[in-house]
Design an enzyme around this catalytic site. Structure first.
Site, short mmCIF file in Angstrom:
data_model
loop_
_atom_site.label_atom_id
_atom_site.label_comp_id
_atom_site.label_asym_id
_atom_site.label_seq_id
_atom_site.Cartn_x
_atom_site.Cartn_y
_atom_site.Cartn_z
N GLY A 70 6.49 117.62 17.42
CA GLY A 70 5.64 118.71 16.94
C GLY A 70 6.33 120.05 16.87
CB SER A 71 4.84 123.37 17.49
OG SER A 71 5.30 124.67 17.77
#
Lengths: 146, 427
Positions: A70-71
């Site tokens: 993810g981020s």
């Protein structure tokens, strides 16, 4: 895990990433974890909508997981969890990417990867795990043997 | 330590160039060793986060911005003075739009903290673009350029569409890179690691950004961090379509690089995209996969009454601002709903000149800069049901805020804001 193995300690050898020696209860997931947008850094709780650990906290647990996804806020959120005293006690992961490597480094908790056997097949939630982040040696006592 | 250092890097690590650069090098060495990197490469293009607006970080600002920089950008408990940047560096998306009365009211002193950070780090060389899309407002690295970028949607754009080279960096590694011009030579900096691994046959027409978003979201789950090569019914790839596609693929999986043969610079053909790599797997995206993805993206939505519509994740281009203004012109946002549109500060200036901002505001919508609801955690008071045109925002917003979230086209979203009701669907 079979009965014959359950009474003995299982030892895994990996690559030491962050130093220190700790022991604690394992929290295991076969799903990668998101940092920003995936955890609440104040409590160490997984918040991702469809994650199998949703609602559970890794605070003071030996977190055993494939790695980070993810981020790019991953390291920052685990950094924040450390400052909020909500970080895992140790991290054992199987897949290195930049998010995971940087995240492990700034979490400061003992961390080990690149094992001789897959810890996701061997360690179960509730097992007692001793992590030596200086040598990369991990000792597992199965929950049913405790 | 196993990473090899040049004489200059040794001098940095020994503190010859000051305490901050010594701390930066210490972090970079720990990080490079965790990766197993053999050496560093030089970078003159850093996109990261310096400013503070998150309430959790507020305590650190009491000790000054150097304390923030030391802890969060260098992983140093010791407070060191922030030097001027050495590498060209820019600030990504931030926590609040200081011009928004709602956000100012809800976040206390966050806007002031953010402005103080902008002033402090801006003076020290960090360009205050304040967007998740630096490539839209002037930071367009050239092919092959070594970068150190955060922001997963910008990283995947940088590698795939621009052909520049970056891994997904974090706040600490970009902070350290900005003052040392060094980043581990690992992953996507190495040409052999940039070749395709999976062939993706797209069997359904993929044209609107909603469809590109769904394709990206599905693909992220399928390939995780591998490198897909897209082939098939991809209609007129463009900056905004690839922006939405990459952002979605980076959210559901961790895609940092993909190829669209004929469009992206490291793939003139499917064969070129793999450059001798064996095709590990061929995947097919058809009507079934599309429907399943639509259902996944709408899995949190139940109530048709929509309180809040958000557009602009990643931040809208001027073309997208034009589309919103055109769809909204002459209509009114329902009293039971709200419409917030997000764009970079520099593009808002153009939107103002074009009259798009006025059209959106006349209709009762708002145009915001610098942030987004997932980052700021700010939505209109009492929001229970949201609607978005971004698969990335649909992935994060329900997890972060607990609100329900509908996903659809720009037109579906604007209609929901005007009528207060979700009538979107898969067409």
């Amino acid at each position: 895990m079979t009965e014959t193995l359950s009474n003995a300690k299982i030892v895994l050898h990996g690559r030491a990433i962050v130093g220190g020696i700790v022991e604690g209860e394992a929290l295991v997931t076969k799903e990668a974890i998101s940092g920003w947008g995936g955890i609440d850094p104040r409590t160490g709780t997984v918040i991702e909508t469809r994650h199998e650990l949703r609602g559970q906290s890794f605070k003071d647990k030996v977190l055993v997981f494939p790695g980070a996804k993810g981020s790019s806020g991953w390291s920052h959120y685990f950094h924040l969890a450390r400052l909020s005293s909500a970080a895992p006690k140790a991290m054992l992961y199987t897949k290195t990417n930049t998010k995971m490597a940087l995240g492990a480094v700034v979490t400061h908790a003992p961390a080990v990867t690149d094992f001789d056997r897959d810890p996701l097949d061997i360690i179960e939630t509730g097992d007692w795990v001793k992590v030596d982040g200086d040598t990369g040696i991990v000792e597992i006592t199965k929950r049913n043997a405790r | 330590m196993s990473v090899k250092l040049t004489d200059h890097e040794k001098a940095l690590a020994d503190g010859v160039h000051g305490k901050a650069k010594q701390k930066a090098m210490d972090l970079l060495i720990r990080y490079a060793d965790a990766l197993g990197a053999e050496r560093f490469c030089e970078t003159n293009n850093v996109a990261g986060v310096w400013t503070v607006s998150n309430p959790i970080l507020r305590d650190y600002t009491r000790n000054g911005m150097d304390a923030v920089f030391s802890e969060f950008n260098l992983d140093s408990r010791e407070v060191v003075e922030t030097p001027h940047t050495e590498a060209y560096s820019c600030q990504l998306i931030q926590g609040v739009d200081p011009a928004s009365p709602e956000m100012r009211e809800a976040t206390g002193d966050a806007a002031d903290l953010q402005k103080a950070g902008e002033a402090y780090f801006g003076k020290r060389g960090v360009a205050m673009f304040s967007t998740c899309t630096p490539y839209q407002v002037g930071n367009v690295p050239v092919m092959g350029e070594h970068c150190a970028w955060m922001e997963s949607s910008a990283v995947v754009y940088c590698n795939s569409v621009l052909g520049a080279r970056t891994n997904t960096e974090g706040r600490e590694s970009t902070g350290a890179a900005s003052i040392t011009k060094r980043i581990p030579y690992w992953g996507y900096h190495i040409p052999e690691n940039r070749r395709g691994t999976h062939l993706v046959e797209v069997d359904v027409d993929t044209d609107d950004i909603m469809d590109w978003g769904m394709l990206g979201y599905w693909l992220g789950w399928e390939v995780e961090e591998d490198i897909p090569v897209l082939n098939g019914k991809l209609i007129s790839p463009s900056m905004i379509k690839l922006k939405h596609f990459g952002a979605a693929a980076a959210s559901s999986g961790g895609v940092e690089m993909y190829h669209v043969p004929g469009t992206t610079p490291e793939a003139r053909s499917v064969e070129d995209a793999f450059s001798g790599n064996r095709i590990r797997k061929t995947l097919r995206y058809g009507a079934t996969e599309r429907r399943k993805t639509y259902e996944d993206l709408n899995s949190t939505a139940k109530d048709s009454a929509v309180d809040f519509v958000m557009l602009g994740c990643p931040h809208n281009s001027i073309e997208q601002m034009s589309r919103v203004a055109r769809v909204l012109d002459g209509r009114k946002v329902s009293a039971s709903s709200a419409l917030w549109v997000f764009t970079p500060r520099a593009i808002k200036d153009v939107s103002d000149r074009n009259g798009f901002t006025e059209i959106i505001e006349k209709a009762g919508g708002r145009v915001y800069v610098d942030t987004c609801p997932a980052i700021s955690r700010q939505m209109p008071k009492g929001t229970k049901v949201t609607a978005v045109d971004s698969a990335k925002q649909a992935h994060y917003l329900p997890a972060i805020t607990g609100a329900q979230c509908w996903f659809g086209t720009v037109e579906d979203c604007v209609d929901a804001a005007v009528t207060g009701q979700w009538k979107g669907g898969l067409r």
